[in-house]
Write a protein that holds these residues in place. Structure first.
Motif, short mmCIF file in Angstrom:
data_model
loop_
_atom_site.label_atom_id
_atom_site.label_comp_id
_atom_site.label_asym_id
_atom_site.label_seq_id
_atom_site.Cartn_x
_atom_site.Cartn_y
_atom_site.Cartn_z
N MET A 121 0.69 -1.15 0.01
CA MET A 121 0.01 -0.06 0.00
C MET A 121 0.90 1.18 -0.01
N ILE A 153 1.85 1.81 -3.51
CA ILE A 153 0.72 2.13 -4.31
C ILE A 153 0.22 3.70 -4.19
N VAL A 154 0.31 4.12 -2.79
CA VAL A 154 0.30 5.63 -2.57
C VAL A 154 1.36 6.29 -3.16
N VAL A 188 0.87 0.21 -10.28
CA VAL A 188 -0.23 0.25 -9.15
C VAL A 188 -0.98 -1.17 -9.21
N GLN A 244 -1.28 -4.12 -6.64
CA GLN A 244 -2.54 -4.76 -6.38
C GLN A 244 -2.62 -6.23 -6.53
N GLN A 257 -3.43 3.74 5.43
CA GLN A 257 -3.24 3.82 4.14
C GLN A 257 -4.03 3.25 3.37
N TYR A 258 -4.95 2.28 3.84
CA TYR A 258 -6.11 1.60 2.80
C TYR A 258 -6.95 2.75 2.92
N ILE A 278 -5.83 5.31 0.05
CA ILE A 278 -5.90 4.89 -1.08
C ILE A 278 -7.31 4.93 -1.63
#
Length: 278
Positions: free
Chosen positions: A58, A61-62, A87, A91, A126-127, A130
């Motif tokens: 994550m 991803i951020v 990304v 995932q 963080q989730y 996102i």
């Protein structure tokens, strides 16, 4: 018997008294000491490692998503697409990690579940970040982060700012396709609501991809991102149901019913609707 030296490794650097080593660069002492179990249960280590790995993905991803959004704001598409592809690959790794966690049985989990009290993945800042960057804006979801001002401030900024989809729609408008001002200047802290004229703009892109190639490619990349996000959520749901059934989640959510409702959320609605119109 003497063996000839294998020069494929004998020339490797081995003295790190003055140089940065692999472990030092990656700060592995800190990373590998962060798995602190609270019980003697064998599977608690698995549970901690899986969730820490998810948090690391994550973080990436951020990083990639924020950079891609910054480029799209400037009208720079190709490098942003590369970042969005990364990304997607991250995932996929996150979704696959649930398969490892599924090796833990309900009995295994019950040996340590009570030890971490009300801690829950629902509280991952963080989730939530996102989700906000993707456009699933729900101010209520910031409440679990009030005790961490730095996290709350970060989420507040993302809540008020345009999402990935909002930025993409601004780009579509900048290319001469009609996007209503009510969409472009909306309250970004609220969930996005689909609009018929936005659907018409994407339909134009899909009907004439050769004229709007980078927008067409961007649209498909957004669909990839949402597709992967759905898969992660679905794999999470089935893992939870397999391990705890329909018990309440440790963080106080309804557990499986809460996760099932999350599957109904659509991030980029017109990109899915346009497929029916083609």
């Amino acid at each position: 018997m003497n063996h000839p030296k294998d020069e494929t490794y004998t020339q490797a650097h081995t003295d790190f008294s003055q140089d940065l080593s692999y472990g030092d660069y990656l700060m592995l002492d800190q990373v590998l000491s962060a798995q602190r179990t609270l019980t003697p249960a064998h599977d608690e280590m698995l549970f901690i490692v899986i969730h820490q790995v998810q948090e690391l993905w994550m973080k990436l991803i951020v990083h990639e998503l924020s950079s891609a959004m910054g480029l799209l704001k400037q009208g720079i598409v190709d490098p942003a697409l590369k970042m969005l592809t990364r990304v997607c690959r991250a995932q996929e790794q996150m979704a696959a990690s649930w398969e490892v966690l599924k090796t833990m049985t309900p009995s295994d989990y019950l040996q340590f579940r009570a030890s971490f009290g009300r801690a829950s993945g629902f509280q991952s800042h963080q989730y939530r970040l996102i989700e906000f960057l993707f456009g699933n804006k729900q101010p209520f979801m910031m409440r679990p982060h009030q005790h961490r001002p730095e996290h709350h401030r970060l989420l507040e900024q993302a809540l008020q700012a345009p999402s990935l989809y909002d930025i993409s729609l601004h780009l579509v408008a900048a290319r001469g396709l009609e996007i209503p001002q009510a969409v472009l200047q909306r309250d970004f802290s609220q969930p996005y609501q689909p609009h018929e004229r936005v659907r018409a703009a994407w339909l134009e892109v899909y009907r004439h991809p050769e004229q709007h190639w980078d927008l067409y490619y961007l649209a498909e990349k957004l669909v990839d991102v949402e597709d992967n996000f759905r898969r992660w959520r679905f794999n999470h749901l089935t893992t939870v149901e397999r391990i705890i059934g329909h018990k309440q989640g440790t963080g106080g959510t309804a557990g499986v019913p809460y996760l099932k409702r999350a599957l109904d959320i659509v991030l980029f609605p017109e990109l899915w609707q346009v497929r029916t119109d083609l």
